[in-house]
Motif scaffolding. Structure first.
Motif, PDB file in Angstrom:
ATOM      1  N   ARG A   1       0.829  -1.205   0.000  1.00  0.00           N
ATOM      2  CA  ARG A   1       0.000   0.000   0.000  1.00  0.00           C
ATOM      3  C   ARG A   1       0.861   1.252   0.000  1.00  0.00           C
ATOM      4  NH1 ARG A   1      -5.364  -0.972   1.183  1.00  0.00           N
ATOM      5  NH2 ARG A   1      -5.823  -3.130   1.834  1.00  0.00           N
ATOM      6  N   ASN A   2       0.302   2.310  -0.536  1.00  0.00           N
ATOM      7  CA  ASN A   2       0.917   3.625  -0.430  1.00  0.00           C
ATOM      8  C   ASN A   2       0.853   4.048   1.035  1.00  0.00           C
ATOM      9  OD1 ASN A   2       0.992   6.617  -0.339  1.00  0.00           O
ATOM     10  ND2 ASN A   2       1.132   6.429  -2.560  1.00  0.00           N
TER      11      ASN A   2
ATOM     12  N   GLU B   1       1.144   6.905   2.415  1.00  0.00           N
ATOM     13  CA  GLU B   1       0.505   8.187   2.702  1.00  0.00           C
ATOM     14  C   GLU B   1      -1.009   8.090   2.800  1.00  0.00           C
ATOM     15  OE1 GLU B   1       0.241  12.732   0.837  1.00  0.00           O
ATOM     16  OE2 GLU B   1       1.685  11.282   0.058  1.00  0.00           O
ATOM     17  N   ASP B   2      -1.636   7.369   1.856  1.00  0.00           N
ATOM     18  CA  ASP B   2      -3.104   7.331   1.836  1.00  0.00           C
ATOM     19  C   ASP B   2      -3.685   5.930   1.967  1.00  0.00           C
ATOM     20  OD1 ASP B   2      -2.499   6.240  -0.625  1.00  0.00           O
ATOM     21  OD2 ASP B   2      -3.235   7.941  -1.795  1.00  0.00           O
ATOM     22  N   GLY B   3      -2.838   4.902   2.117  1.00  0.00           N
ATOM     23  CA  GLY B   3      -3.319   3.536   2.271  1.00  0.00           C
ATOM     24  C   GLY B   3      -3.828   2.884   1.000  1.00  0.00           C
ATOM     25  N   LEU B   4      -3.636   3.522  -0.146  1.00  0.00           N
ATOM     26  CA  LEU B   4      -4.112   2.979  -1.410  1.00  0.00           C
ATOM     27  C   LEU B   4      -3.428   1.647  -1.703  1.00  0.00           C
ATOM     28  CD1 LEU B   4      -5.745   3.450  -4.073  1.00  0.00           C
ATOM     29  CD2 LEU B   4      -3.649   4.466  -5.003  1.00  0.00           C
TER      30      LEU B   4
END
Length: 289
Positions: free
Chosen positions: A128-129, A131-134
């Protein structure tokens, strides 16, 4: 001897927070053989960090990688008996070439093949990213634990394997590996000594250190990206395969590919099938900016 199932299921696989750099992205591609043809600018897009760099889809395998955690005695597993069986990736678009990511790996099942037989360990990793949990990618990993069966578990495999067509393949792509390629690839975070130390390899029943299965995966991914994906990484959605036999560094991997996305691979020097039951899917159109 049977694995110590309680230890294995209780093992705290650490989450990994990673700062990905453009240099690392380029190095990963180099470590799986991209850039072998310096005149092919489509390959240079993946290895020259001064260009509009792109990430190989198979890099999802090393992002947030927890390392060779099965070597820890607390895992209840003999590390000399660990063999990579199957691998699958699902990518949700083009991977980033730099930034903060988090990888979380969990055990999702252990299959008991019976006393004196092996065991199958299934793990899933989500990348996941930070920063934003993507969700960027997920991987499904099947490890064969030689002699680890007989602990009293379920014997039903968690997944079935794709069957390739019986017809001749539509494409054949040869990708050479280098004698020192396993030493390059382990810098990505997989430092299993099986791929570097001759004495460890011989103790495991091999004549010499072998190439990482995930390096073979990346090499075959390159062949698929070249043949079916027009070198557009953003189109690759999923890829799965079974490791049938190890590759020795320096051998040439021939990927045999069908138009429907089925594939297998063999090494030319020994005419041995090293990858079977392969299937790749590509999106029809690009998501690359």
């Amino acid at each position: 001897m049977p694995i110590e199932i309680e230890k294995l299921l209780d093992y705290p696989i650490p989450a990994v927070r990673q700062t990905l750099t453009r240099n690392q992205t380029a190095f990963y591609a180099l470590s799986v053989g991209v850039g072998h043809d310096p005149l092919d600018e489509r390959q240079l897009d993946y290895v020259d960090f001064r260009r509009n760099l792109r990430a190989m889809p198979s890099m999802a395998l090393v992002l947030g990688h927890p390392g060779f955690w099965l070597a820890d005695p607390r895992s209840g597993v003999d590390p000399k008996c660990v063999v990579h069986g199957e691998q699958e990736i699902t990518v949700h678009g083009a991977l980033p070439v730099e930034g903060q990511i988090i990888g979380e790996t969990k055990i999702i099942g252990v299959v008991d093949k019976g006393p004196g037989q092996g065991a199958l360990l299934y793990t899933r990793k989500e990348v996941r990213n930070a920063e934003d949990g993507l969700l960027l990618a997920s991987t499904l990993n099947t490890i064969f634990l030689r002699g680890g069966g007989g602990f009293g578990g379920d014997s039903t495999p968690l997944r079935s394997s794709h069957q390739v067509p019986g017809s001749e393949p539509d494409f054949c792509v040869d990708m050479p590996t280098r004698p020192e390629q396993a030493l390059y690839y382990r810098i990505n975070g997989d430092d299993n000594p099986l791929h570097a130390d001759p004495s460890v390899a011989m103790a495991a029943g091999f004549s010499r250190p072998i190439l990482h299965g995930l390096c073979t995966f990346g090499t075959v991914c390159h062949a698929l990206l070249k043949t079916l994906g027009d070198y557009d990484a953003s189109r690759l959605r999923s890829m799965e395969l079974r490791f049938s036999a190890p590759v020795l560094p320096g051998e040439t991997i021939r990927s045999e590919i069908w138009r429907d996305g089925s594939f297998r691979a063999r090494v030319l020097e020994r005419d041995a099938v090293v990858v079977s039951n392969g299937l790749v899917t590509f999106a029809a159109t690009s998501t690359h900016d």
